[in-house]
Motif scaffolding. Structure first.
Motif, PDB file in Angstrom:
ATOM      1  N   TYR A 136     -39.182  57.750 -88.469  1.00 45.53           N
ATOM      2  CA  TYR A 136     -37.715  57.596 -88.422  1.00 45.53           C
ATOM      3  C   TYR A 136     -37.036  58.953 -88.222  1.00 45.53           C
ATOM      4  N   ARG A 137     -37.550  59.980 -88.895  1.00 46.58           N
ATOM      5  CA  ARG A 137     -36.966  61.310 -88.750  1.00 46.58           C
ATOM      6  C   ARG A 137     -37.125  61.830 -87.313  1.00 46.58           C
ATOM      7  N   LYS A 138     -38.254  61.560 -86.697  1.00 45.16           N
ATOM      8  CA  LYS A 138     -38.460  61.952 -85.304  1.00 45.16           C
ATOM      9  C   LYS A 138     -37.417  61.289 -84.409  1.00 45.16           C
ATOM     10  N   LEU A 139     -37.181  60.009 -84.645  1.00 46.61           N
ATOM     11  CA  LEU A 139     -36.214  59.276 -83.829  1.00 46.61           C
ATOM     12  C   LEU A 139     -34.814  59.856 -83.975  1.00 46.61           C
ATOM     13  N   LEU A 140     -34.468  60.235 -85.192  1.00 51.14           N
ATOM     14  CA  LEU A 140     -33.112  60.730 -85.449  1.00 51.14           C
ATOM     15  C   LEU A 140     -32.871  62.123 -84.859  1.00 51.14           C
ATOM     16  N   GLN A 141     -33.934  62.763 -84.408  1.00 48.76           N
ATOM     17  CA  GLN A 141     -33.780  64.052 -83.729  1.00 48.76           C
ATOM     18  C   GLN A 141     -33.400  63.865 -82.265  1.00 48.76           C
ATOM     19  N   SER A 142     -33.484  62.622 -81.780  1.00 43.84           N
ATOM     20  CA  SER A 142     -33.172  62.359 -80.369  1.00 43.84           C
ATOM     21  C   SER A 142     -32.256  61.146 -80.230  1.00 43.84           C
ATOM     22  N   GLU A 143     -31.242  61.091 -81.073  1.00 43.68           N
ATOM     23  CA  GLU A 143     -30.379  59.917 -81.134  1.00 43.68           C
ATOM     24  C   GLU A 143     -29.147  60.013 -80.249  1.00 43.68           C
ATOM     25  N   GLU A 144     -28.908  61.151 -79.614  1.00 41.55           N
ATOM     26  CA  GLU A 144     -27.629  61.418 -78.958  1.00 41.55           C
ATOM     27  C   GLU A 144     -27.193  60.314 -78.005  1.00 41.55           C
ATOM     28  N   ASN A 145     -28.121  59.806 -77.210  1.00 39.84           N
ATOM     29  CA  ASN A 145     -27.760  58.846 -76.168  1.00 39.84           C
ATOM     30  C   ASN A 145     -28.015  57.395 -76.560  1.00 39.84           C
ATOM     31  N   GLU A 146     -28.272  57.162 -77.838  1.00 35.89           N
ATOM     32  CA  GLU A 146     -28.581  55.807 -78.294  1.00 35.89           C
ATOM     33  C   GLU A 146     -27.337  55.108 -78.833  1.00 35.89           C
ATOM     34  N   LYS A 147     -27.390  53.791 -78.823  1.00 34.84           N
ATOM     35  CA  LYS A 147     -26.271  52.994 -79.318  1.00 34.84           C
ATOM     36  C   LYS A 147     -26.121  53.187 -80.832  1.00 34.84           C
ATOM     37  N   PRO A 148     -24.873  53.273 -81.310  1.00 34.29           N
ATOM     38  CA  PRO A 148     -24.651  53.470 -82.751  1.00 34.29           C
ATOM     39  C   PRO A 148     -25.335  52.419 -83.621  1.00 34.29           C
ATOM     40  N   GLN A 149     -25.359  51.168 -83.153  1.00 34.86           N
ATOM     41  CA  GLN A 149     -25.989  50.109 -83.944  1.00 34.86           C
ATOM     42  C   GLN A 149     -27.472  50.379 -84.137  1.00 34.86           C
ATOM     43  N   MET A 150     -28.132  50.840 -83.069  1.00 37.65           N
ATOM     44  CA  MET A 150     -29.562  51.127 -83.146  1.00 37.65           C
ATOM     45  C   MET A 150     -29.817  52.317 -84.069  1.00 37.65           C
ATOM     46  N   VAL A 151     -29.005  53.365 -83.936  1.00 33.81           N
ATOM     47  CA  VAL A 151     -29.162  54.540 -84.799  1.00 33.81           C
ATOM     48  C   VAL A 151     -28.888  54.162 -86.258  1.00 33.81           C
ATOM     49  N   GLY A 152     -27.870  53.326 -86.454  1.00 36.17           N
ATOM     50  CA  GLY A 152     -27.564  52.864 -87.809  1.00 36.17           C
ATOM     51  C   GLY A 152     -28.725  52.102 -88.422  1.00 36.17           C
ATOM     52  N   ALA A 153     -29.404  51.297 -87.600  1.00 42.77           N
ATOM     53  CA  ALA A 153     -30.560  50.530 -88.096  1.00 42.77           C
ATOM     54  C   ALA A 153     -31.689  51.467 -88.515  1.00 42.77           C
ATOM     55  N   VAL A 154     -31.859  52.561 -87.782  1.00 45.34           N
ATOM     56  CA  VAL A 154     -32.885  53.544 -88.147  1.00 45.34           C
ATOM     57  C   VAL A 154     -32.537  54.206 -89.483  1.00 45.34           C
ATOM     58  N   TRP A 155     -31.281  54.629 -89.639  1.00 50.60           N
ATOM     59  CA  TRP A 155     -30.854  55.221 -90.914  1.00 50.60           C
ATOM     60  C   TRP A 155     -31.037  54.235 -92.065  1.00 50.60           C
ATOM     61  N   HIS A 156     -30.701  52.967 -91.824  1.00 54.10           N
ATOM     62  CA  HIS A 156     -30.815  51.946 -92.876  1.00 54.10           C
ATOM     63  C   HIS A 156     -32.276  51.794 -93.317  1.00 54.10           C
TER      64      HIS A 156
END
Length: 269
Positions: A136-156
């Motif tokens: 999850y931390r790896k994904l959050l390092q490359s979240e700039e171009n992702e949809k907020p809902q998808m990024v929010g799901a990763v944080w959740h």
């Protein structure tokens, strides 16, 4: 009870080590079992020369190894590579092979971020919490171009991984970040729950104020956790503890060792 599966493939003298789950496999049957039960963890790195060499030299299957190399070196896709392995082994039924192939082909049409989330979610489902947090931390390092809902799901889900290790302060922070991205009431609820589980009333109050939660809603969430703390399972657990002999140190030591063993397993990479 499940069906009995006869595994008759040759056992290797030296195992093949699957790094991302810290697993040794000694036969093609075991490798197909791994593929079947961890399909979402597979990626292009699974198609490596070391695996091809192991199939050839340790399992004594040079033709299968040659086919695997042909797929890998010819720009083949993961579903073809795993299909070749499963076709050489009777472990998976034709229907299971089709399902695995469809799952991998579906992932091939997803973005790298989506595939990474599926992989991390799979670790979370399997209680590999450290692995899931890392992914999850790896994904959050490359979240700039992702949809907020998808990024929010990763944080959740990152918050859930922390919460299941009783790291409630970190969990609350992640759930708060999730709510800021996805505006999902479930993330907000879990954020406040984590504050309560951490016995941090000041943090609970700050979150309530920051997110402009009504006093009625805050009380509702606080009361919900109180009700959960009196669930049948917890009451039965407390009864069990009350029935133990307080002076029997051996019983308590054995139980504590069992809990520590389970916790270490959950935290294992």
């Amino acid at each position: 009870m499940g069906d009995l599966i006869l595994c008759n493939q040759q056992l290797a003298a030296m195992p093949y080590y699957i790094e991302n789950v810290s697993l040794n496999v000694y036969s093609l049957d075991e490798l197909c079992y791994y593929i079947k039960n961890n399909t979402c963890l597979l990626d292009a790195d699974f198609m490596d020369d070391e695996l091809c060499d192991w199939v050839e030299h340790e399992l004594g299957l040079p033709e299968v190894a040659e086919n695997l190399r042909h797929i890998k070196d010819g720009g083949g896709i993961l579903s073809e590579f795993t299909g070749c392995l499963m076709s050489a082994c009777g472990y998976c039924t034709p229907e299971e092979q089709k399902q695995i192939r469809n799952t991998l082909q579906d992932m091939e049409h997803k973005s790298a971020f989506e595939c990474g989330k599926i992989k991390a979610d799979r670790y979370l489902e399997n209680q590999k919490y450290i692995n899931s947090i890392t992914e999850y931390r790896k994904l959050l390092q490359s979240e700039e171009n992702e949809k907020p809902q998808m990024v929010g799901a990763v944080w959740h889900n990152l918050g859930t991984a922390y919460a299941r290790q009783f790291l409630f302060e970190q969990a609350a922070d992640c759930y708060a970040r999730a709510y800021e991205k996805n505006n999902d009431e479930e993330s907000l609820r879990e954020c406040l729950m984590a504050c309560r589980c951490n016995h941090d009333e000041r943090a609970f109050g700050r979150r309530v104020e920051y997110f402009k939660i009504t006093s009625e809603k805050a009380k509702e969430i606080a009361d919900e956790l109180s009700r959960c703390s009196r669930s049948d399972a917890i009451c039965q657990f407390e009864t069990m503890l009350d029935e133990w002999d307080a002076g029997d140190e051996k019983v308590w030591e054995m139980q504590l060792e069992e809990w520590k063993k389970q916790y270490r397993k959950d935290c294992m990479v």
